[in-house]
Write a protein that holds these residues in place. Structure first.
Motif, PDB file in Angstrom:
ATOM      1  N   LEU A  97       0.836  -1.194   0.000  1.00  0.00           N
ATOM      2  CA  LEU A  97       0.000   0.000   0.000  1.00  0.00           C
ATOM      3  C   LEU A  97       0.875   1.249   0.000  1.00  0.00           C
ATOM      4  CD1 LEU A  97      -2.956   1.052   0.296  1.00  0.00           C
ATOM      5  CD2 LEU A  97      -2.541   1.124   2.769  1.00  0.00           C
ATOM      6  N   GLY A  98       0.520   2.207  -0.863  1.00  0.00           N
ATOM      7  CA  GLY A  98       1.283   3.443  -0.958  1.00  0.00           C
ATOM      8  C   GLY A  98       2.566   3.302  -1.732  1.00  0.00           C
ATOM      9  N   SER A  99       2.570   2.453  -2.746  1.00  0.00           N
ATOM     10  CA  SER A  99       3.769   2.257  -3.568  1.00  0.00           C
ATOM     11  C   SER A  99       3.421   2.430  -5.037  1.00  0.00           C
ATOM     12  CB  SER A  99       4.380   0.870  -3.328  1.00  0.00           C
ATOM     13  OG  SER A  99       3.511  -0.139  -3.812  1.00  0.00           O
ATOM     14  N   SER A 100       4.446   2.565  -5.858  1.00  0.00           N
ATOM     15  CA  SER A 100       4.242   2.730  -7.299  1.00  0.00           C
ATOM     16  C   SER A 100       4.829   1.542  -8.042  1.00  0.00           C
ATOM     17  CB  SER A 100       4.915   4.026  -7.779  1.00  0.00           C
ATOM     18  OG  SER A 100       6.282   4.045  -7.431  1.00  0.00           O
ATOM     19  N   THR A 101       4.132   1.128  -9.088  1.00  0.00           N
ATOM     20  CA  THR A 101       4.549  -0.023  -9.895  1.00  0.00           C
ATOM     21  C   THR A 101       4.652   0.402 -11.348  1.00  0.00           C
ATOM     22  OG1 THR A 101       3.452  -1.563  -8.387  1.00  0.00           O
ATOM     23  CG2 THR A 101       4.010  -2.379 -10.587  1.00  0.00           C
ATOM     24  N   LEU A 102       5.806   0.152 -11.942  1.00  0.00           N
ATOM     25  CA  LEU A 102       6.028   0.460 -13.353  1.00  0.00           C
ATOM     26  C   LEU A 102       5.977  -0.832 -14.152  1.00  0.00           C
ATOM     27  CD1 LEU A 102       6.924   2.479 -15.601  1.00  0.00           C
ATOM     28  CD2 LEU A 102       9.287   1.918 -14.976  1.00  0.00           C
ATOM     29  N   ILE A 103       5.152  -0.855 -15.194  1.00  0.00           N
ATOM     30  CA  ILE A 103       5.011  -2.033 -16.049  1.00  0.00           C
ATOM     31  C   ILE A 103       5.601  -1.690 -17.408  1.00  0.00           C
ATOM     32  CG2 ILE A 103       3.413  -3.741 -16.974  1.00  0.00           C
ATOM     33  CD1 ILE A 103       1.412  -2.869 -14.806  1.00  0.00           C
ATOM     34  N   LEU A 104       6.722  -2.334 -17.724  1.00  0.00           N
ATOM     35  CA  LEU A 104       7.475  -2.064 -18.946  1.00  0.00           C
ATOM     36  C   LEU A 104       7.273  -3.174 -19.960  1.00  0.00           C
ATOM     37  CD1 LEU A 104      10.941  -1.058 -17.445  1.00  0.00           C
ATOM     38  CD2 LEU A 104       9.642   0.397 -18.983  1.00  0.00           C
ATOM     39  N   GLY A 105       7.255  -2.811 -21.235  1.00  0.00           N
ATOM     40  CA  GLY A 105       7.195  -3.837 -22.268  1.00  0.00           C
ATOM     41  C   GLY A 105       6.853  -3.257 -23.614  1.00  0.00           C
ATOM     42  N   PRO A 106       7.102  -4.006 -24.687  1.00  0.00           N
ATOM     43  CA  PRO A 106       6.741  -3.530 -26.022  1.00  0.00           C
ATOM     44  C   PRO A 106       5.230  -3.520 -26.212  1.00  0.00           C
ATOM     45  CG  PRO A 106       7.596  -5.771 -26.124  1.00  0.00           C
ATOM     46  CD  PRO A 106       7.796  -5.306 -24.720  1.00  0.00           C
ATOM     47  N   ALA A 156      10.082   4.262  -9.618  1.00  0.00           N
ATOM     48  CA  ALA A 156       9.062   3.305  -9.194  1.00  0.00           C
ATOM     49  C   ALA A 156       9.587   2.392  -8.101  1.00  0.00           C
ATOM     50  CB  ALA A 156       8.604   2.483 -10.399  1.00  0.00           C
ATOM     51  N   ASP A 157       8.685   1.987  -7.209  1.00  0.00           N
ATOM     52  CA  ASP A 157       9.054   1.060  -6.135  1.00  0.00           C
ATOM     53  C   ASP A 157       9.157  -0.372  -6.650  1.00  0.00           C
ATOM     54  OD1 ASP A 157       8.995   3.061  -4.009  1.00  0.00           O
ATOM     55  OD2 ASP A 157       6.833   3.093  -4.349  1.00  0.00           O
ATOM     56  N   THR A 158       8.318  -0.697  -7.630  1.00  0.00           N
ATOM     57  CA  THR A 158       8.319  -2.043  -8.214  1.00  0.00           C
ATOM     58  C   THR A 158       8.353  -1.911  -9.732  1.00  0.00           C
ATOM     59  OG1 THR A 158       7.001  -2.885  -6.369  1.00  0.00           O
ATOM     60  CG2 THR A 158       7.076  -4.244  -8.363  1.00  0.00           C
ATOM     61  N   VAL A 159       9.166  -2.746 -10.372  1.00  0.00           N
ATOM     62  CA  VAL A 159       9.254  -2.737 -11.835  1.00  0.00           C
ATOM     63  C   VAL A 159       8.936  -4.131 -12.352  1.00  0.00           C
ATOM     64  CG1 VAL A 159      10.709  -2.344 -13.852  1.00  0.00           C
ATOM     65  CG2 VAL A 159      10.971  -0.886 -11.825  1.00  0.00           C
ATOM     66  N   VAL A 160       7.907  -4.222 -13.204  1.00  0.00           N
ATOM     67  CA  VAL A 160       7.498  -5.477 -13.830  1.00  0.00           C
ATOM     68  C   VAL A 160       7.876  -5.406 -15.303  1.00  0.00           C
ATOM     69  CG1 VAL A 160       5.559  -6.994 -14.373  1.00  0.00           C
ATOM     70  CG2 VAL A 160       5.588  -5.740 -12.202  1.00  0.00           C
ATOM     71  N   LEU A 161       8.602  -6.390 -15.773  1.00  0.00           N
ATOM     72  CA  LEU A 161       9.097  -6.400 -17.151  1.00  0.00           C
ATOM     73  C   LEU A 161       8.357  -7.462 -17.958  1.00  0.00           C
ATOM     74  CD1 LEU A 161      11.275  -5.235 -19.084  1.00  0.00           C
ATOM     75  CD2 LEU A 161      12.750  -7.128 -18.356  1.00  0.00           C
ATOM     76  N   ARG A 210      11.325  -2.490  -4.052  1.00  0.00           N
ATOM     77  CA  ARG A 210      11.995  -1.832  -2.937  1.00  0.00           C
ATOM     78  C   ARG A 210      11.510  -2.355  -1.580  1.00  0.00           C
ATOM     79  NH1 ARG A 210      11.453   3.840  -5.411  1.00  0.00           N
ATOM     80  NH2 ARG A 210      13.504   4.253  -6.301  1.00  0.00           N
ATOM     81  N   THR A 211      10.261  -2.753  -1.534  1.00  0.00           N
ATOM     82  CA  THR A 211       9.634  -3.008  -0.240  1.00  0.00           C
ATOM     83  C   THR A 211       9.785  -4.435   0.256  1.00  0.00           C
ATOM     84  OG1 THR A 211       7.543  -3.393  -1.397  1.00  0.00           O
ATOM     85  CG2 THR A 211       7.954  -1.172  -0.575  1.00  0.00           C
TER      86      THR A 211
END
Length: 503
Positions: A269-278, A423-428, A448-449
């Protein structure tokens, strides 16, 4: 940033401007509002007088450059009404008031014209006895004064006169006669500077900056604003450090056990997630999975879409079992399609903040950063804008999901902007080739968490949404797009096993 309770303020009536000025304009002082023609000076001045009228203060608008008819027509076009408590004094050109004998005097005509102008201004003030005054514009007085010294002395005289009357005055300057003359800057109590920018594509952008405010804290820097029906709306620059809340940091489930396991139990809770991909890998689908999970918990979500048409998005997500239209109709989901060419960064941050503050949205999706970047093609501060916005959302206990479309489809991917460190979390997400088919893979490369699974899993998108297979331990080079098989043959994710992968 708090307002000084010992200083009485005159609110401007301009949404957002009083926040920048920490309450408004100090009463009994003279302020300068400057900007090129078309930046919104007259509109702000009218809102200032109308706001005074609403609290029982009489107003006087002295116009040297525009007729009363033009002024009232302009006000009506913005949906503003000039009522009886606001006097509009149209000052005719002084030379028309002079007879032939005076024009043939040994005195310079400019001396007579300036003196006559100031006399008429003071007479109008004595007749109306207002609490708020607008003088439009200083360019006419500067031209009549002819010299910087004489101009300064006349402005000082006006300032001292109004100060004795305890009147709040707004001087307008259209910067058409001498843009380098800063005489008034040193005399007045405060200076507000308006700018209009013309990008290579799209409509003009407007911004303002408080350049000076004696003895008063204010929100510095540039602030975007727009002119709409109803007047000027200012979007104060977001400062995340001013917005702090207390909340328990707990892990939130996506609703899919396999995805939660990949994320080490979910997202905090209170975190940011970046979702990367083509393009086409399913970035939006991942984000909407968390939106659906948020609404199932009885909370609200907000989605800001830059790239996809809403009708197509609704149809696509409905086919995967996520009914966004029903969520919106119930009031649980705010979803908004944004036109990057029509939006400034400040206005976008304001819209996001409004949904979090007023509607208590606990999940925010920005799809995508590519579109957000397109809204500021000539801005060099995208990272700073994103940093403040993400910090603000995190401190409100809001989960933020950002998507970034990378350049290319397989192999070496390039991102248009690197926000991975924010971002706190990065999903590739990746495409890869195996068994003669194009497949999708997912991995979490940063959290990060806490703990996260360090494997690469295949995933699929079907009529039941997302499905996940076992870790691709028999392949190397999946993230490069063309993996090498190094293990024992085993099943890959297919349509028959997709329904079992989420159980």
């Amino acid at each position: 940033m708090s307002e000084d309770p010992n200083v009485e303020k005159a609110q401007t009536g301009v949404s957002g401007l009083d926040d920048i000025l920490v309450g408004g304009l100090s009463k009994g002082h003279v302020f300068l509002l400057e900007g090129n023609p078309g930046t919104g000076k007259t509109t702000i001045a009218l809102q200032f007088l109308i706001q005074g009228s609403e609290v029982g203060e009489r107003g006087l608008y002295i116009t040297l450059s525009e007729t009363e008819r033009e002024l009232r027509a302009g006000a009506a076009s913005h949906g503003l009404t000039i009522d009886e408590s606001i006097e509009v004094f149209e000052l005719a050109p002084p030379e028309t008031l002079l007879d032939d004998d005076r024009q043939q005097s040994l005195l310079y005509s400019s001396d007579l014209e300036l003196g006559e102008t100031l006399k008429l201004i003071l007479e109008a003030f004595e007749r109306v006895k207002p609490s708020r005054v607008v003088l439009d514009s200083l360019s006419e007085i500067r031209l009549l004064a002819q010299s910087s010294l004489r101009y300064r002395r006349q402005i000082l005289a006006l300032k001292h006169f109004f100060a004795r009357q305890s009147v709040t005055v707004l001087l307008l300057d259209d910067l058409t006669s001498d843009t380098l003359d800063k005489t008034v800057h040193s005399v007045v109590h405060g200076v507000i500077h308006l700018e209009e920018l013309a990008p290579n594509y799209g409509p003009e952008r407007r911004r303002l900056r408080v350049m000076k405010y004696r003895g008063q804290a204010f929100r510095g820097g540039y602030h975007d604003f727009t002119i709409k029906t109803g007047g000027v709306v200012v979007y104060p620059r977001l400062v995340a450090s001013e917005h702090r809340t207390n909340f328990a940091r707990v892990s939130l489930s996506s609703g899919i056990p396999a995805l939660d396991a990949l994320l080490g139990g979910g997202v905090e809770l209170g975190s940011s997630t970046l979702i990367l991909g083509p393009a086409g890998t399913g970035k939006s689908t991942f984000a909407f999975q968390f939106v659906a999970s948020t609404i199932r918990r009885g909370q609200k979500a907000a989605v800001f879409v830059f790239d996809e048409e809403l009708g197509l998005l609704f149809s696509r997500m409905r086919a995967m079992g996520i009914d966004l239209e029903t969520m919106r109709e119930s009031g649980d989901l705010h979803i908004e399609q944004l036109d990057a060419a029509e939006l400034s960064p400040g206005e976008f941050a304001h819209r996001v903040r409004e949904r979090v503050d007023s509607a208590q949205a606990k999940t925010v999706v920005i799809d995508s950063i590519n579109g957000y970047q397109a809204s500021m093609p000539e801005e060099n501060a995208l990272i700073l804008h994103m940093h403040e916005l993400l910090q603000y959302l995190n401190r409100q206990g809001t989960n933020t999901f950002l998507t970034v479309a990378q350049h290319g489809l397989v192999g070496d991917m390039k991102s248009p902007v690197d926000v991975t460190y924010l971002a706190d979390t990065v999903v590739l997400l990746r495409y890869f080739e195996a068994a003669g088919k194009v497949r999708r893979a997912v991995s979490v490369i940063k959290k990060r968490t806490g703990y996260h699974e360090d494997t690469i899993r295949e995933f699929g998108i079907g009529n039941k949404g997302l499905s996940f297979g076992e870790p691709l331990s028999s392949f190397q080079g999946v993230l490069r797009g063309v993996p090498t098989f190094v293990g024992t043959p085993g099943p890959l994710l297919n349509s028959s096993s997709a329904s079992d992968a989420n159980s």
